[in-house]
Design a protein around this motif. Structure first.
Motif, PDB file in Angstrom:
ATOM      1  N   GLN A  99      65.489  72.585  47.686  1.00  9.23           N
ATOM      2  CA  GLN A  99      64.817  72.929  48.941  1.00  9.23           C
ATOM      3  C   GLN A  99      64.211  74.327  48.851  1.00  9.23           C
ATOM      4  O   GLN A  99      63.977  74.992  49.859  1.00  9.23           O
ATOM      5  CB  GLN A  99      65.820  72.878  50.100  1.00  9.23           C
ATOM      6  N   ILE A 100      63.942  74.806  47.634  1.00 17.76           N
ATOM      7  CA  ILE A 100      63.474  76.171  47.430  1.00 17.76           C
ATOM      8  C   ILE A 100      61.979  76.171  47.144  1.00 17.76           C
ATOM      9  O   ILE A 100      61.495  75.354  46.345  1.00 17.76           O
ATOM     10  CB  ILE A 100      64.216  76.844  46.258  1.00 17.76           C
ATOM     11  N   ALA A 101      61.260  77.093  47.763  1.00 15.01           N
ATOM     12  CA  ALA A 101      59.843  77.248  47.465  1.00 15.01           C
ATOM     13  C   ALA A 101      59.693  77.843  46.071  1.00 15.01           C
ATOM     14  O   ALA A 101      60.387  78.806  45.732  1.00 15.01           O
ATOM     15  CB  ALA A 101      59.185  78.170  48.501  1.00 15.01           C
ATOM     16  N   PRO A 102      58.828  77.287  45.229  1.00 17.68           N
ATOM     17  CA  PRO A 102      58.688  77.813  43.868  1.00 17.68           C
ATOM     18  C   PRO A 102      58.147  79.233  43.869  1.00 17.68           C
ATOM     19  O   PRO A 102      57.324  79.580  44.723  1.00 17.68           O
ATOM     20  CB  PRO A 102      57.697  76.835  43.211  1.00 17.68           C
ATOM     21  N   PRO A 103      58.587  80.072  42.932  1.00 14.66           N
ATOM     22  CA  PRO A 103      58.068  81.440  42.857  1.00 14.66           C
ATOM     23  C   PRO A 103      56.567  81.438  42.592  1.00 14.66           C
ATOM     24  O   PRO A 103      56.033  80.534  41.943  1.00 14.66           O
ATOM     25  CB  PRO A 103      58.839  82.043  41.672  1.00 14.66           C
ATOM     26  N   ALA A 104      55.895  82.458  43.078  1.00 14.08           N
ATOM     27  CA  ALA A 104      54.453  82.573  42.861  1.00 14.08           C
ATOM     28  C   ALA A 104      54.163  82.760  41.378  1.00 14.08           C
ATOM     29  O   ALA A 104      54.921  83.403  40.651  1.00 14.08           O
ATOM     30  CB  ALA A 104      53.900  83.753  43.663  1.00 14.08           C
ATOM     31  N   ASN A 105      53.056  82.174  40.927  1.00 16.05           N
ATOM     32  CA  ASN A 105      52.568  82.329  39.554  1.00 16.05           C
ATOM     33  C   ASN A 105      53.515  81.761  38.503  1.00 16.05           C
ATOM     34  O   ASN A 105      53.500  82.188  37.344  1.00 16.05           O
ATOM     35  CB  ASN A 105      52.266  83.799  39.253  1.00 16.05           C
ATOM     36  N   VAL A 106      54.349  80.831  38.911  1.00 20.22           N
ATOM     37  CA  VAL A 106      55.227  80.109  37.991  1.00 20.22           C
ATOM     38  C   VAL A 106      54.809  78.647  37.988  1.00 20.22           C
ATOM     39  O   VAL A 106      54.592  78.061  39.053  1.00 20.22           O
ATOM     40  CB  VAL A 106      56.705  80.247  38.415  1.00 20.22           C
ATOM     41  N   LYS A 107      54.689  78.051  36.805  1.00 23.51           N
ATOM     42  CA  LYS A 107      54.326  76.632  36.710  1.00 23.51           C
ATOM     43  C   LYS A 107      55.562  75.787  36.979  1.00 23.51           C
ATOM     44  O   LYS A 107      56.535  75.849  36.227  1.00 23.51           O
ATOM     45  CB  LYS A 107      53.761  76.302  35.329  1.00 23.51           C
ATOM     46  N   LEU A 108      55.531  75.005  38.049  1.00 19.91           N
ATOM     47  CA  LEU A 108      56.654  74.151  38.413  1.00 19.91           C
ATOM     48  C   LEU A 108      56.409  72.729  37.921  1.00 19.91           C
ATOM     49  O   LEU A 108      55.372  72.143  38.198  1.00 19.91           O
ATOM     50  CB  LEU A 108      56.851  74.140  39.926  1.00 19.91           C
ATOM     51  N   VAL A 109      57.396  72.191  37.193  1.00 25.52           N
ATOM     52  CA  VAL A 109      57.374  70.790  36.784  1.00 25.52           C
ATOM     53  C   VAL A 109      58.553  70.117  37.482  1.00 25.52           C
ATOM     54  O   VAL A 109      59.710  70.383  37.159  1.00 25.52           O
ATOM     55  CB  VAL A 109      57.493  70.634  35.259  1.00 25.52           C
ATOM     56  N   ALA A 110      58.267  69.286  38.460  1.00 27.56           N
ATOM     57  CA  ALA A 110      59.317  68.645  39.257  1.00 27.56           C
ATOM     58  C   ALA A 110      59.757  67.343  38.603  1.00 27.56           C
ATOM     59  O   ALA A 110      58.929  66.498  38.251  1.00 27.56           O
ATOM     60  CB  ALA A 110      58.814  68.381  40.676  1.00 27.56           C
ATOM     61  N   ILE A 111      61.072  67.195  38.438  1.00 29.14           N
ATOM     62  CA  ILE A 111      61.632  65.981  37.838  1.00 29.14           C
ATOM     63  C   ILE A 111      62.811  65.508  38.698  1.00 29.14           C
ATOM     64  O   ILE A 111      63.228  66.202  39.635  1.00 29.14           O
ATOM     65  CB  ILE A 111      62.094  66.219  36.385  1.00 29.14           C
ATOM     66  N   LYS A 112      63.362  64.354  38.362  1.00 29.76           N
ATOM     67  CA  LYS A 112      64.561  63.871  39.037  1.00 29.76           C
ATOM     68  C   LYS A 112      65.711  63.654  38.062  1.00 29.76           C
ATOM     69  O   LYS A 112      66.774  64.221  38.211  1.00 29.76           O
ATOM     70  CB  LYS A 112      64.266  62.583  39.810  1.00 29.76           C
ATOM     71  N   SER A 113      65.507  62.842  37.050  1.00 35.72           N
ATOM     72  CA  SER A 113      66.608  62.463  36.169  1.00 35.72           C
ATOM     73  C   SER A 113      66.721  63.375  34.957  1.00 35.72           C
ATOM     74  O   SER A 113      65.800  64.138  34.634  1.00 35.72           O
ATOM     75  CB  SER A 113      66.411  61.019  35.696  1.00 35.72           C
ATOM     76  N   ALA A 114      67.853  63.263  34.267  1.00 29.23           N
ATOM     77  CA  ALA A 114      68.070  64.038  33.045  1.00 29.23           C
ATOM     78  C   ALA A 114      67.064  63.659  31.967  1.00 29.23           C
ATOM     79  O   ALA A 114      66.554  64.521  31.244  1.00 29.23           O
ATOM     80  CB  ALA A 114      69.497  63.824  32.549  1.00 29.23           C
ATOM     81  N   GLN A 115      66.777  62.372  31.836  1.00 24.42           N
ATOM     82  CA  GLN A 115      65.803  61.950  30.828  1.00 24.42           C
ATOM     83  C   GLN A 115      64.420  62.524  31.132  1.00 24.42           C
ATOM     84  O   GLN A 115      63.717  62.972  30.225  1.00 24.42           O
ATOM     85  CB  GLN A 115      65.756  60.421  30.767  1.00 24.42           C
ATOM     86  N   GLU A 116      64.042  62.551  32.412  1.00 18.30           N
ATOM     87  CA  GLU A 116      62.760  63.156  32.786  1.00 18.30           C
ATOM     88  C   GLU A 116      62.754  64.641  32.469  1.00 18.30           C
ATOM     89  O   GLU A 116      61.743  65.194  32.023  1.00 18.30           O
ATOM     90  CB  GLU A 116      62.497  62.936  34.280  1.00 18.30           C
ATOM     91  N   MET A 117      63.893  65.302  32.680  1.00 16.23           N
ATOM     92  CA  MET A 117      63.973  66.733  32.395  1.00 16.23           C
ATOM     93  C   MET A 117      63.809  66.992  30.901  1.00 16.23           C
ATOM     94  O   MET A 117      63.110  67.943  30.503  1.00 16.23           O
ATOM     95  CB  MET A 117      65.298  67.312  32.898  1.00 16.23           C
ATOM     96  N   LEU A 118      64.428  66.160  30.068  1.00 19.13           N
ATOM     97  CA  LEU A 118      64.288  66.337  28.622  1.00 19.13           C
ATOM     98  C   LEU A 118      62.836  66.168  28.205  1.00 19.13           C
ATOM     99  O   LEU A 118      62.300  66.979  27.432  1.00 19.13           O
ATOM    100  CB  LEU A 118      65.177  65.343  27.879  1.00 19.13           C
TER     101      LEU A 118
END
Length: 408
Positions: free
Chosen positions: A241-260
């Motif tokens: 529920q956190i707003a991403p920091p400015a000037n940081v590339k956010l890659v949103a995932i759900k599962s562990a496999q997606e994170m890998l």
């Protein structure tokens, strides 16, 4: 000596229940040697009194754009010139909208338009208001004009909702203001850092999942701290529920496999530092149900067949995804013993160990206390807010990099 000594800070307070926190912020700034002037909007008057603010700031409180007495002394233009920094806490959705549109229909918006000093906002509002496209558009507009945005934090709100929109705690705002008036050395310029954060969610069926209590605060704080020092940062995050920091590339995932998969993609062209701050689920369902699983009247038991998830940081370490591999060990017992074993078994350069069984630190808390281990050294930063600790950890990792470079 604090970097805030003799700094002239104008604190603006708009309407919102979080205004009571600003009293503590003013106290911290004054204690650090800053000279404080307070501007209170009409909405702010519903939550804090001018007498209280005058007592903690040591100056009369300003609230009117057309105040004949004030014009004889420090008029609104002079007040705009006086400030080294304008800090608005809380900053309501209404204020952000008016400021983004360039309105000057009260003293505070007029000062923001008339000043050449940096302006910072600590947003505070209902989570639905914060997520609304209009507010997010105003946020982008203000950031594009160089306005510093501090927060908002996530958690329970006065209205009963839960989500992003809480004003950051006074201690965190104080630390952020110190950084703003004392620019951080850009010693990470040219480096690429990949950081994971938050929990993972492993589906059981279309409506249920396996997860954990990670809020993502530590990972997001590390991303913000590394970016502030000049690094290019990719933040691979599970649901938060956190707003991403400015000037940081956010890659949103759900599962562990997606994170890998996301981490491999982020490090494909090389990374200087990888930090595995996410709380990754160790197991996932062997077979995810295509439809919602229904209760049956003939049994009180349910058996789920689980299989191991990939060990993300061990996998990336074996693939040499980054020059410096940093892991987290969130333990409830034998913290240092288990952390050392993970450091060795996963082939890490550093591991950050913390005791998540403690109620005052770790998951869903604003503070943390950790021990950092390498193969032959140990560091124990003092307990502090996660944002302050993140700054220490980023500096520690940088110093470790320098040591390794000098040894080769």
């Amino acid at each position: 000596m604090s970097s805030l000594v003799n700094k002239r800070i104008l604190v603006g307070i708009t309407g919102g229940i979080a205004a009571y926190k600003t009293i503590e912020l003013i106290r911290l700034l004054s204690k650090a040697g800053a000279d404080i002037q307070v501007v209170l909007t009409e909405g702010g008057k519903a939550f804090v009194t001018e007498m209280t603010l005058q007592a903690v700031s040591g100056h009369p409180v300003r609230s009117s754009l057309l105040d004949p007495e004030a014009e004889q002394g420090m008029g609104h233009i002079e007040l705009a010139k006086w400030a080294d920094l304008i800090m608005i806490a809380p900053a309501s959705a209404d204020f952000m909208a008016r400021y983004a549109q360039g309105m000057a229909n009260d003293l505070l918006t007029t000062l923001c338009l008339a000043t050449e000093a940096p302006v910072a906002l600590a947003p505070a509002m209902n989570q639905a208001m914060w997520k609304h496209p209009a507010t997010q558009a105003n946020l982008v507009t203000l950031q594009s004009r160089g306005v510093a945005i501090m927060g908002p934090a996530s958690g329970a709100q006065a209205c009963g909702d839960v989500g992003a929109g809480r004003m950051e705690e006074p201690a965190d705002l104080f630390a952020a203001i110190e950084q703003l008036v004392t620019p951080v050395q850009q010693n990470l310029a040219g480096q690429h850092w990949v950081i994971t954060a938050g929990p993972t969610m492993e589906a059981i069926d279309p409506v249920r999942y396996i997860s954990n209590h990670s809020s993502g605060k530590m990972g997001y704080a590390l991303a913000k701290a590394a970016q502030a020092r000049g690094a290019t940062v990719t933040l691979v995050s599970g649901p938060t529920q956190i707003a991403p920091p400015a000037n940081v590339k956010l890659v949103a995932i759900k599962s562990a496999q997606e994170m890998l998969y996301a981490c491999r993609a982020a490090t494909a062209k090389g990374a200087d530092v990888f930090i595995g701050a996410a709380a990754v689920a160790d197991f996932r369902m062997k077979d995810v149900a295509e439809q919602k699983m229904k209760k049956t009247s003939d049994s009180n038991d349910l058996t789920l067949t689980l299989v191991k998830n990939p060990d993300i940081i061990a996998t990336l370490s074996s693939e040499q995804a980054a020059q410096c591999m940093v892991g987290f060990a969130a333990e409830t017992q034998n913290v240092l013993e288990y952390a050392r074993k993970k450091l060795e078994s996963k082939g890490l350069d550093l591991i950050i160990a913390n005791d998540v069984s403690r109620s005052d630190i770790g998951f869903n808390q604003d503070q943390n206390e950790v021990t950092v281990l390498s193969k032959d050294q140990q560091w124990s930063p003092e307990k502090s807010t996660k944002s302050a600790l993140a700054d220490e950890l980023v500096e520690l990792i940088f110093q470790y990099q320098q040591t390794q470079t000098s040894d080769t």
